[in-house]
Design a protein around this motif. Sequence first.
Motif, PDB file in Angstrom:
ATOM      1  N   ASN A  29       0.797  -1.214   0.000  1.00 30.08           N
ATOM      2  CA  ASN A  29       0.000   0.000   0.000  1.00 30.08           C
ATOM      3  C   ASN A  29       0.838   1.277   0.000  1.00 30.08           C
ATOM      4  O   ASN A  29       0.366   2.322   0.433  1.00 30.08           O
ATOM      5  CB  ASN A  29      -0.951  -0.001   1.198  1.00 30.08           C
ATOM      6  CG  ASN A  29      -2.034  -1.042   1.051  1.00 30.08           C
ATOM      7  OD1 ASN A  29      -1.955  -1.904   0.196  1.00 30.08           O
ATOM      8  ND2 ASN A  29      -3.039  -0.978   1.883  1.00 30.08           N
ATOM      9  N   THR A  30       2.087   1.175  -0.450  1.00 27.20           N
ATOM     10  CA  THR A  30       2.943   2.350  -0.530  1.00 27.20           C
ATOM     11  C   THR A  30       3.783   2.299  -1.803  1.00 27.20           C
ATOM     12  O   THR A  30       4.053   1.229  -2.339  1.00 27.20           O
ATOM     13  CB  THR A  30       3.913   2.448   0.670  1.00 27.20           C
ATOM     14  OG1 THR A  30       4.845   1.379   0.604  1.00 27.20           O
ATOM     15  CG2 THR A  30       3.177   2.410   1.994  1.00 27.20           C
ATOM     16  N   GLN A  52       0.826   6.683   0.120  1.00 26.42           N
ATOM     17  CA  GLN A  52       0.274   5.644   0.972  1.00 26.42           C
ATOM     18  C   GLN A  52      -1.243   5.659   0.874  1.00 26.42           C
ATOM     19  O   GLN A  52      -1.851   6.712   0.709  1.00 26.42           O
ATOM     20  CB  GLN A  52       0.676   5.871   2.435  1.00 26.42           C
ATOM     21  CG  GLN A  52       2.162   5.924   2.648  1.00 26.42           C
ATOM     22  CD  GLN A  52       2.543   6.301   4.067  1.00 26.42           C
ATOM     23  OE1 GLN A  52       1.711   6.662   4.886  1.00 26.42           O
ATOM     24  NE2 GLN A  52       3.830   6.209   4.370  1.00 26.42           N
ATOM     25  N   CYS A  53      -1.830   4.489   0.994  1.00 23.72           N
ATOM     26  CA  CYS A  53      -3.279   4.385   1.081  1.00 23.72           C
ATOM     27  C   CYS A  53      -3.602   3.528   2.287  1.00 23.72           C
ATOM     28  O   CYS A  53      -3.055   2.437   2.444  1.00 23.72           O
ATOM     29  CB  CYS A  53      -3.870   3.778  -0.185  1.00 23.72           C
ATOM     30  SG  CYS A  53      -5.665   3.928  -0.218  1.00 23.72           S
ATOM     31  N   TYR A  54      -4.468   4.039   3.147  1.00 21.70           N
ATOM     32  CA  TYR A  54      -4.855   3.332   4.350  1.00 21.70           C
ATOM     33  C   TYR A  54      -6.349   3.501   4.563  1.00 21.70           C
ATOM     34  O   TYR A  54      -6.828   4.634   4.678  1.00 21.70           O
ATOM     35  CB  TYR A  54      -4.076   3.880   5.546  1.00 21.70           C
ATOM     36  CG  TYR A  54      -4.479   3.275   6.871  1.00 21.70           C
ATOM     37  CD1 TYR A  54      -4.152   1.959   7.175  1.00 21.70           C
ATOM     38  CD2 TYR A  54      -5.180   4.015   7.802  1.00 21.70           C
ATOM     39  CE1 TYR A  54      -4.518   1.397   8.377  1.00 21.70           C
ATOM     40  CE2 TYR A  54      -5.551   3.466   9.010  1.00 21.70           C
ATOM     41  CZ  TYR A  54      -5.226   2.158   9.293  1.00 21.70           C
ATOM     42  OH  TYR A  54      -5.599   1.600  10.479  1.00 21.70           O
ATOM     43  N   ALA A  58      -5.951   8.759   1.304  1.00 18.07           N
ATOM     44  CA  ALA A  58      -4.686   8.989   0.599  1.00 18.07           C
ATOM     45  C   ALA A  58      -3.755   9.831   1.468  1.00 18.07           C
ATOM     46  O   ALA A  58      -4.161  10.873   1.996  1.00 18.07           O
ATOM     47  CB  ALA A  58      -4.951   9.707  -0.721  1.00 18.07           C
ATOM     48  N   ALA A  75      -8.749  10.879   4.702  1.00 21.96           N
ATOM     49  CA  ALA A  75      -7.432  10.687   5.323  1.00 21.96           C
ATOM     50  C   ALA A  75      -7.299  11.546   6.577  1.00 21.96           C
ATOM     51  O   ALA A  75      -6.788  11.087   7.598  1.00 21.96           O
ATOM     52  CB  ALA A  75      -6.329  11.018   4.327  1.00 21.96           C
ATOM     53  N   ASN A  81      -1.781   6.759   9.248  1.00 20.45           N
ATOM     54  CA  ASN A  81      -1.530   5.820   8.164  1.00 20.45           C
ATOM     55  C   ASN A  81      -1.402   4.408   8.713  1.00 20.45           C
ATOM     56  O   ASN A  81      -0.859   3.535   8.076  1.00 20.45           O
ATOM     57  CB  ASN A  81      -0.279   6.211   7.370  1.00 20.45           C
ATOM     58  CG  ASN A  81       0.999   5.967   8.145  1.00 20.45           C
ATOM     59  OD1 ASN A  81       0.990   5.766   9.346  1.00 20.45           O
ATOM     60  ND2 ASN A  81       2.110   5.976   7.455  1.00 20.45           N
ATOM     61  N   ALA A 115      -2.230   7.610  -5.178  1.00 19.77           N
ATOM     62  CA  ALA A 115      -2.256   7.033  -3.833  1.00 19.77           C
ATOM     63  C   ALA A 115      -3.488   6.150  -3.647  1.00 19.77           C
ATOM     64  O   ALA A 115      -3.392   5.061  -3.077  1.00 19.77           O
ATOM     65  CB  ALA A 115      -2.229   8.139  -2.783  1.00 19.77           C
ATOM     66  N   LEU A 116      -4.639   6.589  -4.151  1.00 19.59           N
ATOM     67  CA  LEU A 116      -5.865   5.806  -3.985  1.00 19.59           C
ATOM     68  C   LEU A 116      -5.820   4.490  -4.770  1.00 19.59           C
ATOM     69  O   LEU A 116      -6.443   3.510  -4.360  1.00 19.59           O
ATOM     70  CB  LEU A 116      -7.088   6.627  -4.389  1.00 19.59           C
ATOM     71  CG  LEU A 116      -7.427   7.779  -3.432  1.00 19.59           C
ATOM     72  CD1 LEU A 116      -8.570   8.607  -3.984  1.00 19.59           C
ATOM     73  CD2 LEU A 116      -7.747   7.257  -2.041  1.00 19.59           C
ATOM     74  N   CYS A 119      -4.909   1.433  -2.716  1.00 26.29           N
ATOM     75  CA  CYS A 119      -5.921   0.741  -1.903  1.00 26.29           C
ATOM     76  C   CYS A 119      -6.562  -0.398  -2.682  1.00 26.29           C
ATOM     77  O   CYS A 119      -7.089  -1.328  -2.099  1.00 26.29           O
ATOM     78  CB  CYS A 119      -6.998   1.718  -1.456  1.00 26.29           C
ATOM     79  SG  CYS A 119      -6.516   2.685  -0.017  1.00 26.29           S
TER      80      CYS A 119
END
Length: 121
Positions: A29-30, A52-54, A58, A75, A81, A115-116, A119
Amino acid sequence: MKKILLAVSLLALFGCDSSETNEVAKDKNTVQITQETFQGDWPFNVNTVELQCYKGGAFIEDVSTNEVYGLTGLANTIGTNGKKSSNNINGAAIWKDNPNIEGTKVSIGPIISEALKLCDE
């Protein structure tokens, strides 16, 4: 007694945290990007960031300071994150001013999109 022992054993097994497992999850995810490799106007005052996506949010991380910034409303609501707290990108010095339009910033839309995508992986 056997049920309690089994429950404790399962909790211990699934509760353990392996750094190898964390690295695999982090890699998924990074992704690191740089000003040199980015197509378009680079929107940051640093040369390298990690996208990063968590949980659908984003983020970027400034790799030189390890500061994390939320790029979207979600976010900033999540505020993390997964490992450390994050800052809101709005008003942060890392985000470049747009030299062509006074009072605005360089668009981070393409960064958010990239970033998205993480995910979905």
